[in-house]
Design a protein around this motif. Structure first.
Motif, PDB file in Angstrom:
ATOM      1  N   ASP A  83       0.804  -1.212   0.000  1.00 24.56           N
ATOM      2  CA  ASP A  83       0.000   0.000   0.000  1.00 24.56           C
ATOM      3  C   ASP A  83       0.840   1.266   0.000  1.00 24.56           C
ATOM      4  OD1 ASP A  83      -2.377  -1.423   0.034  1.00 24.56           O
ATOM      5  OD2 ASP A  83      -2.343  -1.612   2.216  1.00 24.56           O
ATOM      6  N   SER A  84       2.145   1.130   0.190  1.00 26.57           N
ATOM      7  CA  SER A  84       3.009   2.312   0.251  1.00 26.57           C
ATOM      8  C   SER A  84       3.799   2.532  -1.027  1.00 26.57           C
ATOM      9  CB  SER A  84       3.983   2.177   1.427  1.00 26.57           C
ATOM     10  OG  SER A  84       4.850   1.072   1.243  1.00 26.57           O
ATOM     11  N   ALA A  85       3.485   1.805  -2.097  1.00 25.33           N
ATOM     12  CA  ALA A  85       4.223   1.969  -3.349  1.00 25.33           C
ATOM     13  C   ALA A  85       3.994   3.348  -3.937  1.00 25.33           C
ATOM     14  CB  ALA A  85       3.798   0.893  -4.349  1.00 25.33           C
ATOM     15  N   SER A  86       2.798   3.874  -3.799  1.00 26.07           N
ATOM     16  CA  SER A  86       2.485   5.192  -4.328  1.00 26.07           C
ATOM     17  C   SER A  86       1.225   5.689  -3.648  1.00 26.07           C
ATOM     18  CB  SER A  86       2.288   5.141  -5.852  1.00 26.07           C
ATOM     19  OG  SER A  86       1.843   6.390  -6.340  1.00 26.07           O
ATOM     20  N   SER A  87       1.046   6.996  -3.673  1.00 26.11           N
ATOM     21  CA  SER A  87      -0.178   7.571  -3.124  1.00 26.11           C
ATOM     22  C   SER A  87      -1.337   7.478  -4.110  1.00 26.11           C
ATOM     23  CB  SER A  87       0.049   9.045  -2.751  1.00 26.11           C
ATOM     24  OG  SER A  87       0.460   9.788  -3.902  1.00 26.11           O
ATOM     25  N   TYR A  88      -1.075   7.053  -5.349  1.00 24.85           N
ATOM     26  CA  TYR A  88      -2.093   6.962  -6.377  1.00 24.85           C
ATOM     27  C   TYR A  88      -2.568   5.532  -6.606  1.00 24.85           C
ATOM     28  CZ  TYR A  88      -0.533  11.699  -7.487  1.00 24.85           C
ATOM     29  OH  TYR A  88      -0.197  13.015  -7.409  1.00 24.85           O
ATOM     30  N   TRP A  89      -1.794   4.552  -6.277  1.00 24.70           N
ATOM     31  CA  TRP A  89      -2.178   3.172  -6.521  1.00 24.70           C
ATOM     32  C   TRP A  89      -1.441   2.263  -5.560  1.00 24.70           C
ATOM     33  CZ3 TRP A  89       2.230   0.493  -7.805  1.00 24.70           C
ATOM     34  CH2 TRP A  89       3.282   1.222  -8.346  1.00 24.70           C
ATOM     35  N   ASN A  90      -1.921   1.040  -5.413  1.00 28.34           N
ATOM     36  CA  ASN A  90      -1.243   0.023  -4.622  1.00 28.34           C
ATOM     37  C   ASN A  90      -0.941  -1.192  -5.512  1.00 28.34           C
ATOM     38  OD1 ASN A  90      -3.744  -1.097  -4.937  1.00 28.34           O
ATOM     39  ND2 ASN A  90      -4.287  -1.112  -2.780  1.00 28.34           N
ATOM     40  N   LEU A  91      -0.106  -2.050  -5.022  1.00 29.31           N
ATOM     41  CA  LEU A  91       0.399  -3.184  -5.797  1.00 29.31           C
ATOM     42  C   LEU A  91      -0.030  -4.476  -5.125  1.00 29.31           C
ATOM     43  CD1 LEU A  91       2.173  -4.292  -8.117  1.00 29.31           C
ATOM     44  CD2 LEU A  91       4.116  -4.144  -6.543  1.00 29.31           C
ATOM     45  N   LYS A  92      -0.582  -5.396  -5.922  1.00 27.78           N
ATOM     46  CA  LYS A  92      -0.994  -6.715  -5.426  1.00 27.78           C
ATOM     47  C   LYS A  92      -0.426  -7.787  -6.341  1.00 27.78           C
ATOM     48  CE  LYS A  92      -5.248  -5.938  -2.829  1.00 27.78           C
ATOM     49  NZ  LYS A  92      -6.671  -6.324  -2.671  1.00 27.78           N
ATOM     50  N   LEU A  93       0.181  -8.794  -5.726  1.00 28.99           N
ATOM     51  CA  LEU A  93       0.683  -9.966  -6.436  1.00 28.99           C
ATOM     52  C   LEU A  93       0.117 -11.196  -5.753  1.00 28.99           C
ATOM     53  CD1 LEU A  93       4.445  -8.944  -6.834  1.00 28.99           C
ATOM     54  CD2 LEU A  93       2.640  -8.748  -8.542  1.00 28.99           C
ATOM     55  N   GLY A  94      -0.334 -12.151  -6.543  1.00 30.12           N
ATOM     56  CA  GLY A  94      -0.958 -13.324  -5.948  1.00 30.12           C
ATOM     57  C   GLY A  94      -0.762 -14.573  -6.776  1.00 30.12           C
ATOM     58  N   VAL A  95      -0.967 -15.695  -6.133  1.00 26.31           N
ATOM     59  CA  VAL A  95      -0.894 -16.996  -6.782  1.00 26.31           C
ATOM     60  C   VAL A  95      -1.979 -17.876  -6.166  1.00 26.31           C
ATOM     61  CG1 VAL A  95       0.849 -17.851  -5.161  1.00 26.31           C
ATOM     62  CG2 VAL A  95       0.619 -18.917  -7.419  1.00 26.31           C
ATOM     63  N   GLU A  96      -2.582 -18.705  -7.002  1.00 23.84           N
ATOM     64  CA  GLU A  96      -3.687 -19.552  -6.561  1.00 23.84           C
ATOM     65  C   GLU A  96      -3.591 -20.911  -7.226  1.00 23.84           C
ATOM     66  OE1 GLU A  96      -8.397 -19.708  -7.533  1.00 23.84           O
ATOM     67  OE2 GLU A  96      -7.672 -17.834  -6.634  1.00 23.84           O
ATOM     68  N   GLY A  97      -3.895 -21.959  -6.479  1.00 19.33           N
ATOM     69  CA  GLY A  97      -3.876 -23.312  -7.020  1.00 19.33           C
ATOM     70  C   GLY A  97      -5.115 -24.064  -6.608  1.00 19.33           C
ATOM     71  N   LEU A  98      -5.631 -24.903  -7.489  1.00 21.03           N
ATOM     72  CA  LEU A  98      -6.859 -25.663  -7.239  1.00 21.03           C
ATOM     73  C   LEU A  98      -6.705 -27.075  -7.770  1.00 21.03           C
ATOM     74  CD1 LEU A  98      -9.873 -25.979  -6.488  1.00 21.03           C
ATOM     75  CD2 LEU A  98     -10.423 -25.068  -8.753  1.00 21.03           C
ATOM     76  N   VAL A  99      -7.019 -28.033  -6.927  1.00 17.45           N
ATOM     77  CA  VAL A  99      -7.089 -29.440  -7.324  1.00 17.45           C
ATOM     78  C   VAL A  99      -8.475 -29.929  -6.949  1.00 17.45           C
ATOM     79  CG1 VAL A  99      -6.162 -31.749  -7.005  1.00 17.45           C
ATOM     80  CG2 VAL A  99      -4.618 -29.795  -7.018  1.00 17.45           C
ATOM     81  N   GLN A 100      -9.203 -30.437  -7.937  1.00 10.48           N
ATOM     82  CA  GLN A 100     -10.599 -30.791  -7.727  1.00 10.48           C
ATOM     83  C   GLN A 100     -10.907 -32.134  -8.369  1.00 10.48           C
ATOM     84  OE1 GLN A 100     -13.370 -27.912  -9.238  1.00 10.48           O
ATOM     85  NE2 GLN A 100     -15.046 -28.622  -7.965  1.00 10.48           N
ATOM     86  N   ARG A 101     -11.776 -32.898  -7.711  1.00 12.13           N
ATOM     87  CA  ARG A 101     -12.186 -34.208  -8.228  1.00 12.13           C
ATOM     88  C   ARG A 101     -13.692 -34.354  -8.037  1.00 12.13           C
ATOM     89  NH1 ARG A 101     -12.918 -39.410  -5.872  1.00 12.13           N
ATOM     90  NH2 ARG A 101     -12.623 -41.103  -7.368  1.00 12.13           N
ATOM     91  N   ASN A 102     -14.409 -34.561  -9.144  1.00 12.57           N
ATOM     92  CA  ASN A 102     -15.850 -34.771  -9.119  1.00 12.57           C
ATOM     93  C   ASN A 102     -16.158 -36.167  -9.638  1.00 12.57           C
ATOM     94  OD1 ASN A 102     -16.282 -32.171  -8.205  1.00 12.57           O
ATOM     95  ND2 ASN A 102     -16.499 -31.332 -10.269  1.00 12.57           N
TER      96      ASN A 102
END
Length: 435
Positions: free
Chosen positions: A354-373
């Motif tokens: 949230d402190s990268a700039s007063s105009y915008w913030n930075l978000k980095l993410g990763v997500e994983g899903l393993v599913q069995r139906n």
């Protein structure tokens, strides 16, 4: 001792002079509407001092706009609607259900036969729900056709429920219609024990223990509406029984970190008579459902304005529906069964600055899903069974880096073959695989 300050700005924003009799080192703060404030430590030694400050322009931004109707609030800074647990239980027609309360908002479509959340004509699966930032794979209880389903979680578990039909960030990129972000309570406010008894045949026990930096909450409930149906006969429902329990652990780490562990177990039995011309009084349908859910999350601030929020959740949901069928020649009544098994493990991690700039913030993410139906159908004299397994490997925000899908299917004519078995176990089976 008397100190004189003389300050001026190069672009003629102001010229100020003041005196003080204080001594020591104190902060000197310069503020002006529309400019970023500046602060400088000044050592007071009784001598006149002169300072020149050059202020930088700040982005003009209005404060949060709050529109109040009852107790619902829409914040202009978040572009979504935030519900509290009290809002859910006091909304007329919601029946203390999260989806029922959200169905009163603009853009939703009320469907009394489903009871789920439909937004802008989309299916219920297009509205993604998140518990503490982790996607929910099975947010609704099991139900049969014509009987509305309820949310799987009690609204009293959450401190806030954010509902957005658009304008959400890329971390919710898989949602097509809307998102429902559920935030559970942190530490329990106090130690207390609760007992709830309803005339419909429901009993609920709960206890929460508060410690200095942690809390534990345990709940258990049981409902059996057969005695009530004996007093007040029903045309649709013939039986309803449910039992379950949950455990919530909360542990504070550091100054602002929090570890949450939530586990829930639910068993449900339902009997319904669906209206049909060929069946006097309706066709009998029975449903049995077992669900196990485990959620673990962690959030903590890091260095230089960074913070992390990560979590993982595991779900196992088994539903077995039995419907009565009648042979047209012998008029013998038998049951056809359908069994659905869903197992999934999902993990997520989001880094925010949230402190990268007063105009915008930075978000980095990763997500994983393993599913069995897996679905299986049992009807005389044949049994059909097929399974579907899918895995979505970690992705960056909404960009899929790697994915794989496999599909197995099989058919057998042997009447003694167990239902819901894998294709490789069938006596005469065929299968295909897509990757």
């Amino acid at each position: 001792m008397k100190t004189t300050f003389d300050g001026a700005s190069t672009d003629s924003l102001g010229h100020f002079r003041f005196h003080t009799r204080q001594a020591g080192t104190l902060p000197l703060v310069v503020t002006l509407l529309g400019y970023q404030p500046q602060e400088q430590m000044v050592k007071l030694d009784g001598k006149p001092q002169r300072f020149i400050f050059t202020l930088k322009e700040a982005r003009n931004q209005l404060g949060a706009v709050t529109i109040t109707s009852g107790t619902f609030e829409a914040g202009g800074d978040k572009r979504n609607t935030v519900f509290s647990s009290r809002d859910v239980v006091t909304t007329a027609g919601a029946s203390a259900d999260v989806a029922g309360a959200l169905n009163t908002m603009p853009g939703t479509t009320r469907n009394g036969e489903e009871g789920r959340l439909f937004v802008r004509g989309g299916a219920a699966g297009e509205t993604r729900q998140y518990l503490d930032g982790v996607p929910l794979q099975s947010p609704y209880n099991a139900s049969v056709s014509g009987v509305p389903a309820r949310g799987r979680f009690s609204p009293m578990l959450f401190k806030g429920m954010a509902f957005s039909t658009g304008g959400y960030s890329a971390e919710y990129g898989q949602a097509l219609s809307a998102i429902v972000a559920l935030q559970s309570e942190d530490l329990a406010p106090e130690t207390q024990t609760g007992i709830s008894l309803l005339s419909l045949g429901a009993l609920s026990l709960s206890h929460q223990q508060r410690y200095e930096r942690s809390s534990v909450a345990v709940t258990g409930d049981y409902m059996n509406m057969r005695p009530y149906f004996g007093v007040v006969p029903q045309r649709l429902l013939t039986a309803f029984q449910s039992s379950g329990g949950s455990v919530a652990l909360r542990q504070r780490t550091g100054a602002a970190g929090m570890v949450k562990v939530y586990g829930a177990l639910n068993q449900q039995r339902m009997g319904v008579r669906q209206p049909e011309a060929e069946w006097e009084g309706g066709r009998p349908v029975n449903l049995e459902a077992n669900n196990v859910y485990l959620n673990t999350t962690f959030r903590s601030p890091l260095r230089r304005g960074w913070s992390v929020q990560t979590g993982a959740a595991a779900t196992r949901d088994v539903q077995t529906a039995r419907i009565a069928v009648r042979d047209t020649q012998t008029h013998q009544v038998s049951d056809q069964a359908r069994r659905e098994l869903e197992q999934s493990i999902v993990g997520r991690m989001v880094l925010t600055n949230d402190s990268a700039s007063s105009y915008w913030n930075l978000k980095l993410g990763v997500e994983g899903l393993v599913q069995r139906n897996q679905q299986g159908y049992e009807f005389a004299p044949r049994i059909l069974c097929f399974a579907f397994r899918s895995g979505a490997w970690p992705r960056l925000l909404s960009l899929t880096l790697l994915s794989a899908t496999s599909l197995w299917a099989g058919w057998a004519a042997a009447p003694n073959t167990p239902a819901c078995c894998s294709a490789g176990m069938l006596p005469r089976a065929w299968r295909w695989r897509i990757r």
